[in-house]
Design an enzyme around this catalytic site. Structure first.
Site, PDB file in Angstrom:
ATOM      1  N   LEU A 246      11.050   1.177   7.112  1.00 33.74           N
ATOM      2  CA  LEU A 246      10.458   1.645   5.863  1.00 33.74           C
ATOM      3  C   LEU A 246      11.231   2.888   5.398  1.00 33.74           C
ATOM      4  O   LEU A 246      11.521   3.764   6.222  1.00 33.74           O
ATOM      5  CB  LEU A 246       8.986   2.023   6.096  1.00 33.74           C
ATOM      6  CG  LEU A 246       8.257   2.422   4.828  1.00 33.74           C
ATOM      7  CD1 LEU A 246       7.854   1.169   4.036  1.00 33.74           C
ATOM      8  CD2 LEU A 246       7.017   3.244   5.129  1.00 33.74           C
TER       9      LEU A 246
ATOM     10  N   GLU B 166      11.975   2.236  14.261  1.00 29.55           N
ATOM     11  CA  GLU B 166      11.129   3.365  13.857  1.00 29.55           C
ATOM     12  C   GLU B 166       9.900   3.373  14.744  1.00 29.55           C
ATOM     13  O   GLU B 166       9.816   2.587  15.693  1.00 29.55           O
ATOM     14  CB  GLU B 166      10.759   3.258  12.364  1.00 29.55           C
ATOM     15  CG  GLU B 166      10.091   1.946  11.997  1.00 29.55           C
ATOM     16  CD  GLU B 166       9.899   1.760  10.496  1.00 29.55           C
ATOM     17  OE1 GLU B 166       9.791   2.743   9.769  1.00 29.55           O
ATOM     18  OE2 GLU B 166       9.819   0.586  10.068  1.00 29.55           O
TER      19      GLU B 166
ATOM     20  N   ARG C  26      -7.040 -20.717  -2.290  1.00 27.00           N
ATOM     21  CA  ARG C  26      -6.037 -20.554  -1.234  1.00 27.00           C
ATOM     22  C   ARG C  26      -4.872 -21.516  -1.462  1.00 27.00           C
ATOM     23  O   ARG C  26      -5.032 -22.731  -1.386  1.00 27.00           O
ATOM     24  CB  ARG C  26      -6.651 -20.794   0.150  1.00 27.00           C
ATOM     25  CG  ARG C  26      -5.652 -20.500   1.270  1.00 27.00           C
ATOM     26  CD  ARG C  26      -6.284 -20.605   2.648  1.00 27.00           C
ATOM     27  NE  ARG C  26      -5.303 -20.273   3.671  1.00 27.00           N
ATOM     28  CZ  ARG C  26      -4.407 -21.132   4.165  1.00 27.00           C
ATOM     29  NH1 ARG C  26      -4.385 -22.383   3.755  1.00 27.00           N
ATOM     30  NH2 ARG C  26      -3.544 -20.742   5.076  1.00 27.00           N
TER      31      ARG C  26
ATOM     32  N   ARG D 213       8.270   4.713  -4.400  1.00 26.22           N
ATOM     33  CA  ARG D 213       8.319   3.663  -3.371  1.00 26.22           C
ATOM     34  C   ARG D 213       7.278   2.575  -3.673  1.00 26.22           C
ATOM     35  O   ARG D 213       7.514   1.395  -3.435  1.00 26.22           O
ATOM     36  CB  ARG D 213       8.087   4.246  -1.978  1.00 26.22           C
ATOM     37  CG  ARG D 213       8.244   3.175  -0.892  1.00 26.22           C
ATOM     38  CD  ARG D 213       8.148   3.746   0.506  1.00 26.22           C
ATOM     39  NE  ARG D 213       6.855   4.371   0.731  1.00 26.22           N
ATOM     40  CZ  ARG D 213       6.578   5.127   1.794  1.00 26.22           C
ATOM     41  NH1 ARG D 213       7.492   5.354   2.710  1.00 26.22           N
ATOM     42  NH2 ARG D 213       5.380   5.665   1.938  1.00 26.22           N
TER      43      ARG D 213
ATOM     44  N   TYR E 115       0.822  -1.205   0.000  1.00 25.89           N
ATOM     45  CA  TYR E 115       0.000   0.000   0.000  1.00 25.89           C
ATOM     46  C   TYR E 115       0.856   1.255   0.000  1.00 25.89           C
ATOM     47  O   TYR E 115       2.073   1.192   0.192  1.00 25.89           O
ATOM     48  CB  TYR E 115      -0.967   0.002   1.192  1.00 25.89           C
ATOM     49  CG  TYR E 115      -0.334   0.345   2.535  1.00 25.89           C
ATOM     50  CD1 TYR E 115       0.458  -0.571   3.216  1.00 25.89           C
ATOM     51  CD2 TYR E 115      -0.538   1.593   3.127  1.00 25.89           C
ATOM     52  CE1 TYR E 115       1.031  -0.268   4.447  1.00 25.89           C
ATOM     53  CE2 TYR E 115       0.028   1.910   4.363  1.00 25.89           C
ATOM     54  CZ  TYR E 115       0.814   0.974   5.016  1.00 25.89           C
ATOM     55  OH  TYR E 115       1.375   1.296   6.227  1.00 25.89           O
TER      56      TYR E 115
ATOM     57  N   LYS F 128       6.356  -1.881   1.925  1.00 16.51           N
ATOM     58  CA  LYS F 128       5.178  -1.320   2.600  1.00 16.51           C
ATOM     59  C   LYS F 128       3.993  -2.278   2.456  1.00 16.51           C
ATOM     60  O   LYS F 128       3.093  -2.061   1.658  1.00 16.51           O
ATOM     61  CB  LYS F 128       4.871   0.070   2.020  1.00 16.51           C
ATOM     62  CG  LYS F 128       4.054   0.947   2.955  1.00 16.51           C
ATOM     63  CD  LYS F 128       4.162   2.391   2.555  1.00 16.51           C
ATOM     64  CE  LYS F 128       3.183   3.291   3.298  1.00 16.51           C
ATOM     65  NZ  LYS F 128       3.295   3.295   4.740  1.00 16.51           N
TER      66      LYS F 128
HETATM   67  N1  PDD Z   1       2.873   5.133   7.492  1.00 14.45           N
HETATM   68  N2  PDD Z   1       7.538   3.880   8.991  1.00 14.45           N
HETATM   69  C1  PDD Z   1       6.412   3.156   8.974  1.00 14.45           C
HETATM   70  C2  PDD Z   1       6.408   1.827   9.626  1.00 14.45           C
HETATM   71  C3  PDD Z   1       5.253   3.665   8.349  1.00 14.45           C
HETATM   72  O1  PDD Z   1       4.129   2.927   8.324  1.00 14.45           O
HETATM   73  C4  PDD Z   1       5.295   4.949   7.762  1.00 14.45           C
HETATM   74  C5  PDD Z   1       4.102   5.540   7.057  1.00 14.45           C
HETATM   75  C6  PDD Z   1       6.487   5.680   7.827  1.00 14.45           C
HETATM   76  C7  PDD Z   1       6.635   7.045   7.216  1.00 14.45           C
HETATM   77  O2  PDD Z   1       6.596   6.974   5.807  1.00 14.45           O
HETATM   78  P1  PDD Z   1       6.183   8.248   4.931  1.00 14.45           P
HETATM   79  O3  PDD Z   1       7.022   9.386   5.391  1.00 14.45           O
HETATM   80  O4  PDD Z   1       6.493   7.846   3.566  1.00 14.45           O
HETATM   81  O5  PDD Z   1       4.712   8.481   5.179  1.00 14.45           O
HETATM   82  C8  PDD Z   1       7.598   5.102   8.440  1.00 14.45           C
HETATM   83  C9  PDD Z   1       1.707   5.521   6.752  1.00 14.45           C
HETATM   84  C10 PDD Z   1       1.469   6.977   6.689  1.00 14.45           C
HETATM   85  C11 PDD Z   1       0.505   4.723   7.240  1.00 14.45           C
HETATM   86  O6  PDD Z   1       0.665   3.534   7.368  1.00 14.45           O
HETATM   87  O7  PDD Z   1      -0.577   5.285   7.417  1.00 14.45           O
END
Ligand code: PDD
Length: 285
Positions: free
Chosen positions: A205, A180, A100, A52, A33, A148
């Site tokens: 990520l 993170e 499945r 990405r 996603y 992601k």
């Molecule tokens: N989350 N690390 C993780 C684990 C994340 O899920 C996200 C983003 C980030 C920051 O990525 P970016 O700067 O590209 O938004 C770092 C999104 C916003 C979410 O899952 O809603």
């Protein structure tokens, strides 16, 4: 008001958009996603999110069902169809429906869906004015966090645990070092003004906001170090913050109850937030 969503080439009222119970996104979490912020009815930092997305698709050996131009056109159209001024676009691509079977289907029919969510995030809310408390938790996610994927059960559980402790979020750690936050990048500022965040690897990520903030910081003469840091280093830092598309830059003022700096959003955090907003609001597409 019911939203208009995108599903496999169709624009539908949200209640009419249906995905098969055999979809591998549903059965195996076999999907990736993206979340792109929308400000002033336009896309923020879109190029980074699109790049990405393509990387995530490639890492799970899937093919994007639409071209790069079509993808941009869909993002723009969903904003218009929903009169979205400020908020986000959520996009998901799964490997589609199949019996499945752990093996990937030989000829997958990916499911591509997008929806919008209105959210005010540009003006400084209480989290930005006051900063947020976080707790620390072990990072129990899988080892390819650079992709992601929609496998977000542990981040959800961690957010619930944070809430139970009166915190806004959790910072995750592995082998003593912060990876993170549950859904954002973790950064600290040392007492001598260096901005520190973990280097890119499979452990985190590659945050698009992270990349943008590091480059804005470097341009502004703020020394940047991409390296691991411990929870102890974070707790004795001058400032701490998180970054993500729809939070942009948010100050963190407590970790596990320990006050960071003077307990208020610090000058580097505020400066970076302003630099990010100023730059991206004048570069919307
Ligand atoms: N989350 N690390 C993780 C684990 C994340 O899920 C996200 C983003 C980030 C920051 O990525 P970016 O700067 O590209 O938004 C770092 C999104 C916003 C979410 O899952 O809603």
């Amino acid at each position: 008001m019911s939203r208009i969503v995108y599903l496999n080439g169709q624009w539908l009222p949200e209640a009419e958009a249906k995905v098969s119970i055999f979809d591998r996104g549903y059965v195996f979490g076999d999907a990736i996603y993206e979340v792109t912020a929308v400000a002033d009815g336009k896309l923020m930092d879109y190029a980074g999110h699109a790049a990405r997305l393509m990387r995530s698709i490639g890492e799970i050996a899937l093919e994007c069902p639409v071209s790069a131009d079509e993808l941009l056109a869909i993002h723009r159209e969903i904003v218009v169809r929903n009169n979205l001024v400020e908020g986000l676009i959520y996009l998901q691509i799964s490997r589609g429906p199949d019996d499945r079977d752990f093996h990937f289907p030989k000829s997958p029919k990916p499911t591509l869906s997008l929806f919008t969510q209105a959210k005010k995030f540009i003006a400084d809310g209480p989290n930005v004015v006051n900063g947020i408390p976080v707790i620390s938790l072990p990072d129990l996610r899988w080892a390819r966090r650079d992709i992601k994927t929609v496998q977000l059960l542990y981040p959800s559980m961690a957010k619930m645990e944070a809430e139970k402790h009166g915190a806004a979020d959790a910072w995750l750690y592995e082998d003593g070092f912060v990876t993170e936050a549950t859904s954002s990048t973790a950064l600290i500022v040392t007492r001598d003004g260096h901005l520190i965040t973990r280097q890119l690897s499979h452990a985190i990520l590659p945050g698009i906001t992270r990349g943008s903030i590091l480059s804005l910081a470097r341009d502004a003469g703020i020394p940047v170090e991409e390296r691991p840091f411990t929870l102890d280093e974070a707790k004795s830092a001058a400032e701490a913050m998180i970054t993500s598309a729809t939070q942009m830059v948010q100050p963190v003022v407590k970790i596990d109850g320990d006050v960071i700096g003077d307990g208020k959003p610090g000058p580097v955090t505020k400066r970076l937030r302003k630099l990010y907003i100023d730059y991206h609001l004048s570069n919307l597409i």
